[in-house]
Design an enzyme around this catalytic site. Sequence first.
Site, PDB file in Angstrom:
ATOM      1  N   ASP A 176       4.176  -9.937   2.964  1.00 55.77           N
ATOM      2  CA  ASP A 176       4.590  -8.923   2.092  1.00 55.77           C
ATOM      3  C   ASP A 176       3.984  -8.989   0.950  1.00 55.77           C
ATOM      4  OD1 ASP A 176       7.227  -8.109   0.752  1.00 55.77           O
ATOM      5  OD2 ASP A 176       6.695  -9.463  -0.607  1.00 55.77           O
ATOM      6  N   ASP A 219       4.780  -6.410  -2.244  1.00 54.49           N
ATOM      7  CA  ASP A 219       4.724  -6.984  -4.564  1.00 54.49           C
ATOM      8  C   ASP A 219       6.076  -8.238  -4.052  1.00 54.49           C
ATOM      9  OD1 ASP A 219       4.545  -3.742  -5.180  1.00 54.49           O
ATOM     10  OD2 ASP A 219       5.798  -3.826  -3.074  1.00 54.49           O
ATOM     11  N   THR A 262       6.085  -4.305   4.121  1.00 52.32           N
ATOM     12  CA  THR A 262       5.966  -3.935   2.979  1.00 52.32           C
ATOM     13  C   THR A 262       7.477  -3.394   4.238  1.00 52.32           C
ATOM     14  OG1 THR A 262       5.733  -3.339   1.522  1.00 52.32           O
ATOM     15  CG2 THR A 262       4.758  -2.304   3.012  1.00 52.32           C
ATOM     16  N   ASN A 280      14.786  -8.954   2.646  1.00 55.14           N
ATOM     17  CA  ASN A 280      13.877  -8.320   3.796  1.00 55.14           C
ATOM     18  C   ASN A 280      12.095  -9.034   4.274  1.00 55.14           C
ATOM     19  OD1 ASN A 280      12.508  -8.546   1.737  1.00 55.14           O
ATOM     20  ND2 ASN A 280      12.112  -6.201   1.641  1.00 55.14           N
TER      21      ASN A 280
END
Length: 242
Positions: free
Chosen positions: A9, A11, A43, A196
């Site tokens: 990922d 951020d 992402t 997520n």
Amino acid sequence: MDIKLIALDMDGTLLNSEGAISNFNREKIAQALAKDVHVVLSTGRWFNTCYPYAESLKLPSFLITCNGGEIWTVEQELKERHLLDPERVKLMWELAKSMELNTWMISTDKVWYSSGPDDFSAHEWLKFGCDSDDKEKLDTIVKELSHYDDLELTNSLPTNIEVNPQGVSKASALNTVCKEIGIGMENVMAVGDSLNDIKMIQDAGIGVAMGNAQEAIKQAADSVTDTNNHHGVGKAIEKFVL
């Protein structure tokens, strides 16, 4: 565990609070690549805002963008794309605006911040998002949208929700990438901090939560590394791959 692919990922994970990749993280990623381990950015961002990072890291294979809504090669070839129904995007946008939520939407040609087009059907939609510091409002819109079985709801921060087509996730995209490469999910280390990321963390051979991750992610992970401001990605690579 024979790790042949590292899924990261961006951020809150690879990037620190300034949106930068630390020198330590860069060094460990380079060492992994030198061992012929694939490193894949996975992402919620769209392609244009993650490709420069992949380029700077000299990543050789794939990019997973929009929470699995698209899979790209680093040669900028689109391998897979999953789209939302334009009418559903319009409904979500109107609902969010009526609740005074901040919105963003990703179409195949741009990111729409707090605005929408005159004609939603004139665009192809990858992801819808909204955010608020008012948890009650977020809970309300999640409840409203949960009635639609064509939507996949998640978040990238506790203060937002993100929506993709049903069945689309970073995990499903990673499965596709693994098949392309010729490995299994047991050969993957996945690192993330938010909802997520949870499916790819659960499905990977080694699932790693960031030290700054939401509590549910830490509970789902095999291991918890340091925070994104203290080189958590690099430390996880050092521990499990190098």
